[in-house]
Design a protein around this motif. Structure first.
Motif, PDB file in Angstrom:
ATOM      1  N   ALA A 165       0.845  -1.192   0.000  1.00  0.00           N
ATOM      2  CA  ALA A 165       0.000   0.000   0.000  1.00  0.00           C
ATOM      3  C   ALA A 165       0.882   1.244   0.000  1.00  0.00           C
ATOM      4  O   ALA A 165       1.995   1.236   0.524  1.00  0.00           O
ATOM      5  N   ASP A 166       0.399   2.314  -0.612  1.00  0.00           N
ATOM      6  CA  ASP A 166       1.208   3.522  -0.741  1.00  0.00           C
ATOM      7  C   ASP A 166       1.499   4.176   0.600  1.00  0.00           C
ATOM      8  O   ASP A 166       2.514   4.829   0.767  1.00  0.00           O
ATOM      9  N   ASP A 167       0.615   4.003   1.566  1.00  0.00           N
ATOM     10  CA  ASP A 167       0.803   4.683   2.842  1.00  0.00           C
ATOM     11  C   ASP A 167       1.697   3.923   3.809  1.00  0.00           C
ATOM     12  O   ASP A 167       1.955   4.391   4.907  1.00  0.00           O
ATOM     13  N   THR A 168       2.209   2.755   3.422  1.00  0.00           N
ATOM     14  CA  THR A 168       3.050   1.981   4.328  1.00  0.00           C
ATOM     15  C   THR A 168       4.525   2.325   4.215  1.00  0.00           C
ATOM     16  O   THR A 168       5.305   1.900   5.048  1.00  0.00           O
ATOM     17  N   GLU A 169       4.937   3.069   3.206  1.00  0.00           N
ATOM     18  CA  GLU A 169       6.347   3.410   3.052  1.00  0.00           C
ATOM     19  C   GLU A 169       6.754   4.424   4.100  1.00  0.00           C
ATOM     20  O   GLU A 169       6.001   5.320   4.461  1.00  0.00           O
ATOM     21  N   LEU A 170       7.978   4.276   4.583  1.00  0.00           N
ATOM     22  CA  LEU A 170       8.471   5.179   5.609  1.00  0.00           C
ATOM     23  C   LEU A 170       8.870   6.532   5.044  1.00  0.00           C
ATOM     24  O   LEU A 170       8.776   7.547   5.723  1.00  0.00           O
ATOM     25  N   CYS A 171       9.350   6.533   3.805  1.00  0.00           N
ATOM     26  CA  CYS A 171       9.722   7.812   3.190  1.00  0.00           C
ATOM     27  C   CYS A 171       9.411   7.757   1.692  1.00  0.00           C
ATOM     28  O   CYS A 171       9.204   6.699   1.120  1.00  0.00           O
ATOM     29  N   ASP A 172       9.396   8.910   1.086  1.00  0.00           N
ATOM     30  CA  ASP A 172       9.048   9.035  -0.325  1.00  0.00           C
ATOM     31  C   ASP A 172      10.326   8.916  -1.155  1.00  0.00           C
ATOM     32  O   ASP A 172      11.054   9.893  -1.335  1.00  0.00           O
ATOM     33  N   TRP A 173      10.610   7.695  -1.641  1.00  0.00           N
ATOM     34  CA  TRP A 173      11.862   7.462  -2.373  1.00  0.00           C
ATOM     35  C   TRP A 173      11.905   8.206  -3.697  1.00  0.00           C
ATOM     36  O   TRP A 173      12.979   8.632  -4.133  1.00  0.00           O
ATOM     37  N   LYS A 174      10.777   8.370  -4.358  1.00  0.00           N
ATOM     38  CA  LYS A 174      10.774   9.102  -5.637  1.00  0.00           C
ATOM     39  C   LYS A 174      11.183  10.550  -5.420  1.00  0.00           C
ATOM     40  O   LYS A 174      11.924  11.121  -6.215  1.00  0.00           O
ATOM     41  N   ARG A 175      10.717  11.128  -4.338  1.00  0.00           N
ATOM     42  CA  ARG A 175      11.073  12.521  -4.022  1.00  0.00           C
ATOM     43  C   ARG A 175      12.558  12.629  -3.691  1.00  0.00           C
ATOM     44  O   ARG A 175      13.237  13.554  -4.150  1.00  0.00           O
ATOM     45  N   ILE A 176      13.079  11.670  -2.943  1.00  0.00           N
ATOM     46  CA  ILE A 176      14.504  11.679  -2.602  1.00  0.00           C
ATOM     47  C   ILE A 176      15.345  11.511  -3.856  1.00  0.00           C
ATOM     48  O   ILE A 176      16.353  12.211  -4.042  1.00  0.00           O
ATOM     49  N   ASP A 177      14.959  10.597  -4.748  1.00  0.00           N
ATOM     50  CA  ASP A 177      15.686  10.422  -6.015  1.00  0.00           C
ATOM     51  C   ASP A 177      15.679  11.699  -6.838  1.00  0.00           C
ATOM     52  O   ASP A 177      16.687  12.067  -7.454  1.00  0.00           O
ATOM     53  N   ARG A 178      14.539  12.375  -6.868  1.00  0.00           N
ATOM     54  CA  ARG A 178      14.440  13.614  -7.633  1.00  0.00           C
ATOM     55  C   ARG A 178      15.365  14.695  -7.060  1.00  0.00           C
ATOM     56  O   ARG A 178      16.020  15.428  -7.800  1.00  0.00           O
ATOM     57  N   ILE A 179      15.457  14.783  -5.740  1.00  0.00           N
ATOM     58  CA  ILE A 179      16.331  15.776  -5.108  1.00  0.00           C
ATOM     59  C   ILE A 179      17.794  15.461  -5.406  1.00  0.00           C
ATOM     60  O   ILE A 179      18.580  16.365  -5.733  1.00  0.00           O
ATOM     61  N   ILE A 180      18.160  14.184  -5.328  1.00  0.00           N
ATOM     62  CA  ILE A 180      19.547  13.798  -5.632  1.00  0.00           C
ATOM     63  C   ILE A 180      19.879  14.116  -7.078  1.00  0.00           C
ATOM     64  O   ILE A 180      20.970  14.634  -7.387  1.00  0.00           O
ATOM     65  N   LEU A 181      18.968  13.828  -7.986  1.00  0.00           N
ATOM     66  CA  LEU A 181      19.205  14.143  -9.396  1.00  0.00           C
ATOM     67  C   LEU A 181      19.319  15.651  -9.623  1.00  0.00           C
ATOM     68  O   LEU A 181      20.098  16.090 -10.470  1.00  0.00           O
TER      69      LEU A 181
END
Length: 108
Positions: free
Chosen positions: A32-48
């Motif tokens: 489920a989308d709400d079970t993730e501890l953090c937003d990995w797509k957002r973190i990947d976007r910031i790193i990029l």
């Protein structure tokens, strides 16, 4: 609809497939989308965002990498411990650099 007493008994896998076919609701596949501890797509976007502008600066990136390695080596030397861990880490980094520099396929 066939009454329950006249229904044909199906093997379990076929019964599951029949239930899936007759179901009108979509099946939840994956976590489920709400079970993730953090937003990995957002973190990947910031790193990029930070790493993409550095692509043309090849020498600066290698220089920064070497400075980080020297600072780490100096820290280990100053603390006078963790030599084995540093040795293993150095072998790992050397392996990764060699894998990066070697071609993906060998042409005969």
């Amino acid at each position: 609809q066939v009454p329950a007493e006249n229904a044909v008994k199906l093997p379990q896998s076929e019964a599951i497939m029949e239930a899936i076919i007759r179901s009108s609701k979509p099946l939840p596949i994956g976590p489920a989308d709400d079970t993730e501890l953090c937003d990995w797509k957002r973190i990947d976007r910031i790193i990029l965002q930070f790493s993409d502008p550095l692509v043309p600066w090849l020498r600066c990136r290698w220089l920064f990498f070497l400075l980080l390695e020297l600072a780490f080596a100096w820290r280990i030397y100053a603390l006078e411990r963790h030599y084995f861990a540093v040795y293993v880490l150095a072998i790992y980094v050397l392996n990764q650099v060699l894998l990066f520099l070697s071609p993906a396929t060998e042409d005969d």
